[in-house]
Motif scaffolding. Structure first.
Motif, PDB file in Angstrom:
ATOM      1  N   VAL A 208      27.468  11.115  40.892  1.00 36.61           N
ATOM      2  CA  VAL A 208      28.406  12.192  40.591  1.00 36.61           C
ATOM      3  C   VAL A 208      28.152  13.347  41.555  1.00 36.61           C
ATOM      4  O   VAL A 208      27.009  13.736  41.782  1.00 36.61           O
ATOM      5  N   ASP A 209      29.210  13.855  42.123  1.00 36.26           N
ATOM      6  CA  ASP A 209      29.164  15.058  42.967  1.00 36.26           C
ATOM      7  C   ASP A 209      29.934  16.145  42.212  1.00 36.26           C
ATOM      8  O   ASP A 209      31.154  16.095  42.119  1.00 36.26           O
ATOM      9  N   ASN A 210      29.182  17.088  41.660  1.00 38.68           N
ATOM     10  CA  ASN A 210      29.781  18.174  40.894  1.00 38.68           C
ATOM     11  C   ASN A 210      30.021  19.382  41.789  1.00 38.68           C
ATOM     12  O   ASN A 210      29.176  20.285  41.858  1.00 38.68           O
ATOM     13  N   GLU A 211      31.116  19.366  42.514  1.00 40.12           N
ATOM     14  CA  GLU A 211      31.491  20.466  43.405  1.00 40.12           C
ATOM     15  C   GLU A 211      30.418  20.738  44.465  1.00 40.12           C
ATOM     16  O   GLU A 211      30.334  21.824  44.992  1.00 40.12           O
ATOM     17  N   GLU A 212      29.633  19.726  44.804  1.00 42.94           N
ATOM     18  CA  GLU A 212      28.538  19.909  45.755  1.00 42.94           C
ATOM     19  C   GLU A 212      29.004  19.865  47.198  1.00 42.94           C
ATOM     20  O   GLU A 212      28.333  20.379  48.096  1.00 42.94           O
ATOM     21  N   ASN A 213      30.161  19.267  47.413  1.00 42.82           N
ATOM     22  CA  ASN A 213      30.717  19.194  48.758  1.00 42.82           C
ATOM     23  C   ASN A 213      31.989  20.022  48.900  1.00 42.82           C
ATOM     24  O   ASN A 213      32.229  20.626  49.938  1.00 42.82           O
ATOM     25  N   THR A 214      32.784  20.071  47.844  1.00 40.13           N
ATOM     26  CA  THR A 214      34.024  20.849  47.838  1.00 40.13           C
ATOM     27  C   THR A 214      34.185  21.522  46.486  1.00 40.13           C
ATOM     28  O   THR A 214      34.169  20.840  45.443  1.00 40.13           O
ATOM     29  N   VAL A 215      34.330  22.827  46.485  1.00 38.00           N
ATOM     30  CA  VAL A 215      34.516  23.564  45.239  1.00 38.00           C
ATOM     31  C   VAL A 215      35.825  23.125  44.583  1.00 38.00           C
ATOM     32  O   VAL A 215      36.850  22.979  45.243  1.00 38.00           O
TER      33      VAL A 215
END
Length: 277
Positions: A208-215
Motif C-alpha cells: 500500500v502506498d498511502n500518498e507516499e508518491n502523490t498526494v
C-alpha cells in the motif's frame, strides 16, 4: 587499477568495476541520455548539463553533437538547447515489443480497468527505481501524458514496495538509496519505518502506498512471482482517496490478487521457454 612500468597510473585509465573496465566516454553517453530522458520535455542548456553531470563542457559538446547526428539527442536551431531524441523512443519501443510478459499482463490490466474503472499499472524494478511498462487509465481521470517509461523510487511506490518486500535484506539494500528523500509529506523516510512497512506487506501479500508518491492517491500492488526467484515485476492500482472506502479497498486488492495469480499461472510456460532471464 593498472599501472605503467614506472609505477604511475597511465593517463585516461578507467577504474575497473567488478572486474570489467568502464569506458569513460560510453559511461558519459549513458549519463547524458538518462539525464535528458528524466527531464521529459524540458530541454537543457550545455552549462546546466555540465554542472549536473560534473563533466567539462568541451567534452559534453562533442558527445552531444555525435548523439544528435545519430538521432539520440535533439537540439534547437541554435544548438544551445538539448533534449532526448527519437532514437531513444525506438530503442524503448523495441524493449516493450520483445518483453515476454507484457502480452500476458496487458489483457489483465484491460480487464481490471473494465471491471473497476480505475488506473492500473505494470512495473519492473530497475536498480533503485521502478519503471512503468504499461498503464491503463481510468475513464474518470486521464493524465495528459503517458506513464510508460517513467521511473520512480521503489521505496515510495506500491509497485516498488511489493517487490522489495520479497527480497532478502542484503538484496533489498541494493535497491535503496542511502537517504530516503521525501516525495510527499507522507513518504516513509526512516529506514526502520520502511522495513516495518515492507514486513507488513510481506505478511498480508500486497503493498500500500498511502500518498507516499502523490498526494491524494492511494495505491495497492501485488508482486508477480513468475518462478522461484524473487519477483522483479508487479501490478498496481492508483485511486484518488475521495473514491475509496474500506469496502472499495478490499475489492481492489481482491481483484489485483486474482489477476496476479492468473498472470503467474500463464507465465510458467513462457518462463520455461526463455533463452535468457
Amino acid at each position: 587499477m593498472p599501472t605503467s612500468e614506472s609505477g604511475t597510473t597511465p593517463p585516461n585509465s578507467d577504474q575497473p568495476k567488478g572486474g570489467v573496465r568502464e569506458v569513460k566516454s560510453a559511461a558519459r553517453t549513458v549519463e547524458i541520455l538518462e539525464f535528458l530522458a528524466a527531464r521529459q520535455n524540458r530541454p537543457v542548456r550545455l552549462r546546466e548539463l555540465s554542472e549536473a553531470l560534473g563533466v567539462p563542457r568541451s567534452s559534453l559538446h562533442a558527445l552531444l553533437r555525435t548523439l544528435a547526428q545519430h538521432g539520440w539527442v535533439r537540439s534547437d536551431a541554435t544548438g544551445t538547447l538539448h533534449g532526448i531524441g527519437i532514437r531513444a523512443l525506438l530503442a524503448g519501443t523495441s524493449y516493450l515489443d520483445t518483453d515476454p510478459y507484457l502480452p500476458l499482463v496487458t489483457p489483465m490490466l484491460d480487464g481490471l480497468r473494465e471491471q473497476l474503472d480505475e488506473t492500473f499499472h505494470f512495473g519492473r524494478v530497475d536498480g533503485k527505481d521502478v519503471v512503468y511498462l504499461a498503464t491503463r487509465e481510468s475513464s474518470q481521470y486521464l493524465r495528459p501524458y503517458s506513464r510508460v517509461g517513467r521511473r520512480l523510487p521503489a521505496y515510495s511506490t506500491s509497485l516498488g514496495k511489493a517487490i522489495l518486500a520479497g527480497l532478502p535484506a542484503d538484496e533489498r539494500d541494493s535497491h535503496l538509496p542511502p537517504t530516503l528523500e521525501p516525495l510527499t509529506p507522507h513518504t516513509l523516510t526512516e529506514r526502520a519505518a520502511l522495513d516495518a512497512d515492507l514486513e507488513a506487506t510481506r505478511q498480508r501479500g500486497y503493498a500500500v502506498d498511502n500518498e507516499e508518491n502523490t498526494v491524494g492517491l492511494r495505491c495497492f500492488a501485488v508482486a508477480l512471482q513468475y518462478d522461484d526467484e524473487p519477483a522483479t515485476d508487479a501490478i498496481s492500482a492508483s485511486i484518488p482517496l475521495a473514491r475509496l472506502s474500506p469496502e472499495r479497498d478490499a475489492e481492489i486488492v481482491a481483484a489485483l490478487r486474482q489477476a496476479g495469480d492468473r498472470i503467474t499461472r500463464l507465465a510458467g510456460p513462457v518462463r520455461n521457454s526463455l533463452t535468457w532471464g
